[in-house]
Scaffold this motif. Structure first.
Motif, mmCIF file in Angstrom:
data_model
loop_
_atom_site.group_PDB
_atom_site.id
_atom_site.type_symbol
_atom_site.label_atom_id
_atom_site.label_comp_id
_atom_site.label_asym_id
_atom_site.label_seq_id
_atom_site.Cartn_x
_atom_site.Cartn_y
_atom_site.Cartn_z
ATOM 1 N N ARG A 109 0.836 -1.209 0.000
ATOM 2 C CA ARG A 109 0.000 0.000 0.000
ATOM 3 C C ARG A 109 0.861 1.244 0.000
ATOM 4 N N SER A 110 1.933 1.185 0.800
ATOM 5 C CA SER A 110 2.827 2.330 0.859
ATOM 6 C C SER A 110 3.443 2.599 -0.520
ATOM 7 N N TYR A 124 -8.959 -1.223 -3.199
ATOM 8 C CA TYR A 124 -9.607 -1.062 -4.504
ATOM 9 C C TYR A 124 -9.605 0.393 -4.933
ATOM 10 N N ILE A 125 -9.777 1.253 -3.942
ATOM 11 C CA ILE A 125 -9.749 2.688 -4.251
ATOM 12 C C ILE A 125 -8.365 3.038 -4.779
ATOM 13 N N LEU A 126 -7.358 2.529 -4.059
ATOM 14 C CA LEU A 126 -5.979 2.771 -4.452
ATOM 15 C C LEU A 126 -5.748 2.213 -5.850
ATOM 16 N N SER A 127 -6.256 1.019 -6.040
ATOM 17 C CA SER A 127 -6.096 0.353 -7.322
ATOM 18 C C SER A 127 -6.723 1.174 -8.449
ATOM 19 N N GLY A 183 -11.352 -2.517 1.488
ATOM 20 C CA GLY A 183 -11.879 -1.666 0.438
ATOM 21 C C GLY A 183 -10.907 -0.640 -0.074
ATOM 22 N N ALA A 184 -10.107 -0.097 0.852
ATOM 23 C CA ALA A 184 -9.180 0.968 0.480
ATOM 24 C C ALA A 184 -8.233 0.512 -0.632
#
Length: 453
Positions: free
Chosen positions: A376-377, A411-414, A408-409
């Motif tokens: 994520r980072s 997917y947002i990042l994705s 969920g986050a």
DNA sequence: ATAGGGTTAG
């Protein structure tokens, strides 16, 4: 030169050469068959090093007495190779007529715990039940620690519930078990039961409880425990003071943590480390770095944990060159093997500084699979800085969604990153992927938000 | 004849 003489020699301060001399006396007087001499010689040599003791143990002309086995098994239980005590326990059962006793089991169990060998620990437990040692308080207390160390605090709780007599160590072990397994609220409730049972907590109990406050980030509870310590005259030893520093620092009371740290007459590596990490977490990287340097000057040898602190300070401060330096120093000077956390700090540090290629190199070259925090980072760094780059590795994104499909986050990042990388060719692709894993609604994010990316 | 258990943090 006789028996009594050797016995006296073994009680004096020992060095390797000294022990070797005694050993040659033992051989000369043919006392190397004498069980009591073997026992005491093994005991004395184990205080130098377990490997040293093992040499004599293995070369004993007779099967060593149970005392010697126990001494060796105990030595390995706190060595870097605890598995060896499990092996020796097996060997004891298989190759001798000796029967393990109440001094054997606690150390075998400790080793099972350190190796996370739940199945082996369980079979030792059944052996204990069979041989009737399950009434021994020490053994029950180590059984609890073994189960908790193996991640099965439920079994620890069963042992605890079935114990006929509990002491402060039993209660403290149960509390520590819940802390280890990340159930801070259960730990708290055991503490309340402990008070009901009129068992008085000691400084070890309170170290675990302060860690509960840190886990819950609950300063009110932390302060009340601090007050409890003071009003009940609990000895403020180095560990307890260190735990207080940790509690105040994690709750954001860094000044208070500093006051305690500065007031300490005696500090160990942990005290320094927790203060350094606390400063780093609270955005005071400069102070963290100068404290780290001071610690090295005092002559303490930083460990993996200390480097996590200092590397995270560098990452937060954007001190890329310093971070690189410390990482190198850790590996080359201190021979500390980098862990996931260290690589994580490096990825984070390069990523924040916009050095995507360097962050990517760390990810690609590290010897283990990255965890979700790192991925994520890296993805956020890519999102923030990598817009114009073409080096996006879609496998990393896939890996993140594979490890943590429920977050969920991710997917947002994705979705955001997809605008740069083209990984999701359109939003509908992602919708299909999310349905595929049964995720209909992204927590904290509606479909509209995803579409709007 | 000699010996035993519990403590933290990222």
């Amino acid at each position: 030169m006789n028996f009594r003489h050797i016995q006296t020699l073994l009680q004096q301060p020992k060095t390797t050469t000294h022990l070797l001399q005694i050993h040659s006396f033992i051989l000369k007087t043919a006392l190397d068959h004498h069980e009591f001499i073997i026992s005491n010689f093994i005991l004395a040599s184990s205080s130098i090093s377990i490997d040293f003791a093992r040499l004599f143990f293995d070369n004993s002309p007779v099967i060593p007495p149970l005392f010697a086995w126990n001494t060796i098994i105990k030595g390995y239980s706190k060595s870097p190779t605890p598995l060896e005590s499990v092996r020796l326990h097996n060997q004891l059962q298989r190759t001798t007529d000796l029967k393990p006793d109440k001094f054997t089991y606690p150390f075998v169990l400790k080793s099972c715990g350190r190796c996370s060998m739940l199945a082996t620990g369980g079979s030792v437990h059944s052996l204990i039940l069979k041989t009737g040692f399950d009434s021994d308080r020490y053994i029950n207390n180590t059984l609890m620690r073994m189960y908790a160390a193996c991640g099965n605090v439920g079994f620890a709780g069963q042992v605890f519930d079935e114990m006929s007599q509990r002491d402060v160590v039993s209660w403290s072990s149960m509390i520590a078990g819940y802390v280890t397994c990340n159930y801070p609220l259960n730990a708290l409730s055991v503490f309340l039961d402990m008070k009901q049972a009129k068992e008085k907590p000691n400084s070890v109990t309170l170290v675990s409880l302060l860690s509960v406050c840190s886990h819950l980030v609950n300063i009110k509870m932390g302060e009340s425990i601090h007050a409890y310590i003071l009003t009940n005259d609990i000895r403020l030893d180095v560990s307890l003071l260190t735990a207080l520093i940790g509690m105040y620092a994690t709750c954001g009371y860094i000044e208070k943590a500093m006051v305690i740290f500065n007031s300490m007459k005696e500090r160990n590596l942990q005290s320094w480390t927790i203060m350094i990490s606390g400063l780093a977490e609270n955005g005071r990287g400069e102070e963290a770095i100068s404290l780290f340097n001071e610690m090295e000057k005092v002559g303490l040898i930083p460990d993996a944990m200390s480097f996590s602190g200092i590397l995270s300070a560098c990452s937060h401060m954007g001190l890329v060159e310093k971070g690189r330096e410390y990482f190198d120093r850790m590996v080359k000077c201190y021979k500390v093997k980098p862990t996931m956390e260290h690589y994580g700090c490096m990825v984070d540090m390069f990523g924040r500084a916009g050095m995507i290629e360097e962050a990517y190199d760390v990810l690609r070259n590290m010897p283990m699979e990255p965890n979700s925090i790192m991925l994520r980072s890296f993805m956020s760094a890519y999102k923030n800085h990598g817009i114009s780059r073409s080096s996006f590795d879609e496998n990393l994104m896939k890996l993140l969604l594979k490890i943590e499909p429920e977050v969920g986050a991710n997917y947002i990042l994705s979705a955001t990153v997809s605008s740069v990388s083209g990984y999701w060719s359109d939003v509908d692709d992602m919708r299909v992927a999310m349905k595929g894993i049964g995720l209909k609604k992204v927590p904290g994010c509606s479909w509209v938000q995803v579409k709007g990316v």
